[in-house]
Design a protein around this motif. Structure first.
Motif, PDB file in Angstrom:
ATOM      1  N   ALA A 143      29.646  47.778  79.191  1.00 32.94           N
ATOM      2  CA  ALA A 143      28.197  48.018  79.246  1.00 32.94           C
ATOM      3  C   ALA A 143      27.671  48.408  77.869  1.00 32.94           C
ATOM      4  CB  ALA A 143      27.885  49.114  80.267  1.00 32.94           C
ATOM      5  N   CYS A 144      28.456  49.166  77.140  1.00 31.51           N
ATOM      6  CA  CYS A 144      28.081  49.527  75.772  1.00 31.51           C
ATOM      7  C   CYS A 144      28.078  48.290  74.879  1.00 31.51           C
ATOM      8  CB  CYS A 144      29.050  50.585  75.236  1.00 31.51           C
ATOM      9  SG  CYS A 144      28.862  50.967  73.477  1.00 31.51           S
ATOM     10  N   ASP A 145      29.155  47.533  74.916  1.00 25.27           N
ATOM     11  CA  ASP A 145      29.270  46.332  74.073  1.00 25.27           C
ATOM     12  C   ASP A 145      28.132  45.348  74.312  1.00 25.27           C
ATOM     13  OD1 ASP A 145      31.372  46.582  72.317  1.00 25.27           O
ATOM     14  OD2 ASP A 145      32.856  45.787  73.711  1.00 25.27           O
ATOM     15  N   GLU A 146      27.740  45.210  75.561  1.00 26.93           N
ATOM     16  CA  GLU A 146      26.699  44.237  75.913  1.00 26.93           C
ATOM     17  C   GLU A 146      25.333  44.586  75.339  1.00 26.93           C
ATOM     18  OE1 GLU A 146      27.020  44.132  80.159  1.00 26.93           O
ATOM     19  OE2 GLU A 146      28.894  42.993  80.098  1.00 26.93           O
ATOM     20  N   GLN A 147      25.189  45.774  74.802  1.00 28.87           N
ATOM     21  CA  GLN A 147      23.917  46.183  74.210  1.00 28.87           C
ATOM     22  C   GLN A 147      23.677  45.552  72.845  1.00 28.87           C
ATOM     23  OE1 GLN A 147      21.763  48.154  76.053  1.00 28.87           O
ATOM     24  NE2 GLN A 147      23.398  47.707  77.523  1.00 28.87           N
ATOM     25  N   PHE A 148      24.733  44.979  72.278  1.00 24.37           N
ATOM     26  CA  PHE A 148      24.654  44.502  70.902  1.00 24.37           C
ATOM     27  C   PHE A 148      25.051  43.033  70.821  1.00 24.37           C
ATOM     28  CE2 PHE A 148      25.622  48.988  70.987  1.00 24.37           C
ATOM     29  CZ  PHE A 148      24.660  49.519  70.147  1.00 24.37           C
ATOM     30  N   PRO A 149      24.196  42.198  70.233  1.00 31.38           N
ATOM     31  CA  PRO A 149      24.524  40.773  70.129  1.00 31.38           C
ATOM     32  C   PRO A 149      25.612  40.492  69.088  1.00 31.38           C
ATOM     33  CG  PRO A 149      22.425  41.222  69.054  1.00 31.38           C
ATOM     34  CD  PRO A 149      22.872  42.508  69.691  1.00 31.38           C
ATOM     35  N   GLU A 150      25.809  41.413  68.160  1.00 29.35           N
ATOM     36  CA  GLU A 150      26.789  41.216  67.103  1.00 29.35           C
ATOM     37  C   GLU A 150      27.767  42.388  67.076  1.00 29.35           C
ATOM     38  OE1 GLU A 150      24.702  40.667  63.435  1.00 29.35           O
ATOM     39  OE2 GLU A 150      23.517  39.015  64.216  1.00 29.35           O
ATOM     40  N   LYS A 151      28.775  42.237  66.245  1.00 36.93           N
ATOM     41  CA  LYS A 151      29.770  43.298  66.080  1.00 36.93           C
ATOM     42  C   LYS A 151      29.102  44.555  65.520  1.00 36.93           C
ATOM     43  CE  LYS A 151      34.304  44.168  64.203  1.00 36.93           C
ATOM     44  NZ  LYS A 151      35.584  43.610  63.950  1.00 36.93           N
ATOM     45  N   THR A 152      29.530  45.699  66.040  1.00 35.33           N
ATOM     46  CA  THR A 152      28.999  46.984  65.596  1.00 35.33           C
ATOM     47  C   THR A 152      30.070  47.733  64.792  1.00 35.33           C
ATOM     48  OG1 THR A 152      29.802  48.220  67.507  1.00 35.33           O
ATOM     49  CG2 THR A 152      27.645  47.134  67.733  1.00 35.33           C
ATOM     50  N   PRO A 153      29.690  48.830  64.165  1.00 35.37           N
ATOM     51  CA  PRO A 153      30.695  49.637  63.458  1.00 35.37           C
ATOM     52  C   PRO A 153      31.751  50.233  64.400  1.00 35.37           C
ATOM     53  CG  PRO A 153      28.484  50.228  62.718  1.00 35.37           C
ATOM     54  CD  PRO A 153      28.329  49.304  63.890  1.00 35.37           C
ATOM     55  N   PHE A 154      31.486  50.181  65.703  1.00 35.99           N
ATOM     56  CA  PHE A 154      32.444  50.736  66.656  1.00 35.99           C
ATOM     57  C   PHE A 154      32.996  49.701  67.629  1.00 35.99           C
ATOM     58  CE2 PHE A 154      28.089  51.685  67.841  1.00 35.99           C
ATOM     59  CZ  PHE A 154      27.976  51.193  69.136  1.00 35.99           C
ATOM     60  N   SER A 155      32.810  48.427  67.336  1.00 36.52           N
ATOM     61  CA  SER A 155      33.337  47.367  68.209  1.00 36.52           C
ATOM     62  C   SER A 155      34.854  47.442  68.365  1.00 36.52           C
ATOM     63  CB  SER A 155      32.950  45.986  67.679  1.00 36.52           C
ATOM     64  OG  SER A 155      31.566  45.767  67.792  1.00 36.52           O
ATOM     65  N   ASP A 156      35.562  47.688  67.271  1.00 37.51           N
ATOM     66  CA  ASP A 156      37.027  47.783  67.346  1.00 37.51           C
ATOM     67  C   ASP A 156      37.452  48.996  68.173  1.00 37.51           C
ATOM     68  OD1 ASP A 156      37.291  45.488  65.839  1.00 37.51           O
ATOM     69  OD2 ASP A 156      37.594  46.566  63.950  1.00 37.51           O
ATOM     70  N   ARG A 157      36.737  50.087  68.038  1.00 32.84           N
ATOM     71  CA  ARG A 157      37.026  51.278  68.839  1.00 32.84           C
ATOM     72  C   ARG A 157      36.769  50.994  70.323  1.00 32.84           C
ATOM     73  NH1 ARG A 157      36.338  56.443  65.650  1.00 32.84           N
ATOM     74  NH2 ARG A 157      36.220  55.790  63.492  1.00 32.84           N
ATOM     75  N   ASN A 158      35.676  50.292  70.592  1.00 31.06           N
ATOM     76  CA  ASN A 158      35.370  49.917  71.984  1.00 31.06           C
ATOM     77  C   ASN A 158      36.502  49.077  72.571  1.00 31.06           C
ATOM     78  OD1 ASN A 158      32.913  51.220  72.189  1.00 31.06           O
ATOM     79  ND2 ASN A 158      31.678  49.362  71.981  1.00 31.06           N
ATOM     80  N   ARG A 159      36.967  48.105  71.806  1.00 29.56           N
ATOM     81  CA  ARG A 159      38.032  47.225  72.280  1.00 29.56           C
ATOM     82  C   ARG A 159      39.292  48.040  72.586  1.00 29.56           C
ATOM     83  NH1 ARG A 159      38.288  43.766  75.295  1.00 29.56           N
ATOM     84  NH2 ARG A 159      36.450  42.957  74.302  1.00 29.56           N
ATOM     85  N   LEU A 160      39.614  48.989  71.728  1.00 32.97           N
ATOM     86  CA  LEU A 160      40.796  49.816  71.945  1.00 32.97           C
ATOM     87  C   LEU A 160      40.655  50.663  73.210  1.00 32.97           C
ATOM     88  CD1 LEU A 160      43.562  50.871  71.045  1.00 32.97           C
ATOM     89  CD2 LEU A 160      42.348  52.573  69.643  1.00 32.97           C
ATOM     90  N   VAL A 161      39.508  51.305  73.381  1.00 35.34           N
ATOM     91  CA  VAL A 161      39.309  52.127  74.591  1.00 35.34           C
ATOM     92  C   VAL A 161      39.325  51.237  75.833  1.00 35.34           C
ATOM     93  CG1 VAL A 161      37.711  53.660  75.814  1.00 35.34           C
ATOM     94  CG2 VAL A 161      38.079  53.955  73.358  1.00 35.34           C
ATOM     95  N   HIS A 162      38.706  50.084  75.756  1.00 37.79           N
ATOM     96  CA  HIS A 162      38.705  49.135  76.871  1.00 37.79           C
ATOM     97  C   HIS A 162      40.133  48.760  77.256  1.00 37.79           C
ATOM     98  CE1 HIS A 162      38.725  44.988  78.479  1.00 37.79           C
ATOM     99  NE2 HIS A 162      37.609  45.364  79.092  1.00 37.79           N
ATOM    100  N   ASP A 163      40.910  48.321  76.263  1.00 33.26           N
ATOM    101  CA  ASP A 163      42.272  47.858  76.538  1.00 33.26           C
ATOM    102  C   ASP A 163      43.177  48.999  77.000  1.00 33.26           C
ATOM    103  OD1 ASP A 163      41.321  45.380  75.824  1.00 33.26           O
ATOM    104  OD2 ASP A 163      42.466  45.247  73.957  1.00 33.26           O
ATOM    105  N   LEU A 164      43.046  50.174  76.388  1.00 33.63           N
ATOM    106  CA  LEU A 164      43.836  51.325  76.832  1.00 33.63           C
ATOM    107  C   LEU A 164      43.502  51.707  78.269  1.00 33.63           C
ATOM    108  CD1 LEU A 164      43.743  53.625  73.660  1.00 33.63           C
ATOM    109  CD2 LEU A 164      45.788  52.570  74.659  1.00 33.63           C
TER     110      LEU A 164
END
Length: 176
Positions: A143-164
């Motif tokens: 839901a957080c990621d979907e707020q942004f059409p492009e990569k954000t400064p925290f996209s990699d962190r989001n991916r890590l939390v998602h996968d974990l």
């Protein structure tokens, strides 16, 4: 060497060898459990590196590995939330302001409610609730990621939390 010292010395050497072997076998069983668990988690490489990097994993059973994995999600989600909050302080654009706010709400719900509930449910052996709560964290990250059409400064962190989160849900699923 006197004959009367040979027997105690030999006995000590044998005892030391056996103790070393017992510890080695115990560590191999734990490491085998980590490998078996991670192979079934859906995220083998992430799971394997994450659990092996935590010293508590070396003596943990499956339930212990599940708890450790959720605690790691808590740490990473808290760190990501704090990072987003720091970035949010400098946002002036109204659209970005709402987007960052959605992320803060999503992560806030995860770290304040869902993940503590997942730990509590794990402790009471309510594995279905624990698994659901941890998996919902991944949904919140989406839901957080979907707020942004492009990569954000925290996209990699989001991916890590998602996968974990999904990795932890997979480990909890192994419990029943």
């Amino acid at each position: 060497m006197p004959q009367n010292l040979k027997a105690p010395l030999l006995f000590s050497l044998i005892l030391g060898f056996l103790a070393t072997q017992a510890i080695s076998i115990s560590n191999k069983k734990t490491m085998d459990l980590i490998e078996q668990t991670c192979r079934q988690s859906g995220f083998f490489a992430l799971c394997n590196s994450t659990l092996r990097s935590d010293p508590r994993s070396s003596n943990a059973n499956l339930e212990g590995l599940a708890k450790i994995s959720v605690e790691i999600v808590i740490d990473k989600a808290n760190a990501t939330l704090n990072f987003i909050v720091d970035l949010f302080k400098n946002v002036s654009d109204p659209v970005l302001y709402r987007s960052y706010g959605t992320c803060i709400d999503s992560y806030g719900a995860s770290v304040q409610r869902l993940l503590p509930e997942a730990i509590a449910a794990l402790g009471s052996k309510d594995y279905a609730t624990s698994r659901h709560d941890v998996a919902t964290v991944a949904t919140n990250v989406n839901a957080c990621d979907e707020q942004f059409p492009e990569k954000t400064p925290f996209s990699d962190r989001n991916r890590l939390v998602h996968d974990l989160s999904l990795m932890s849900a997979g480990i909890i699923e192994l419990l029943g």
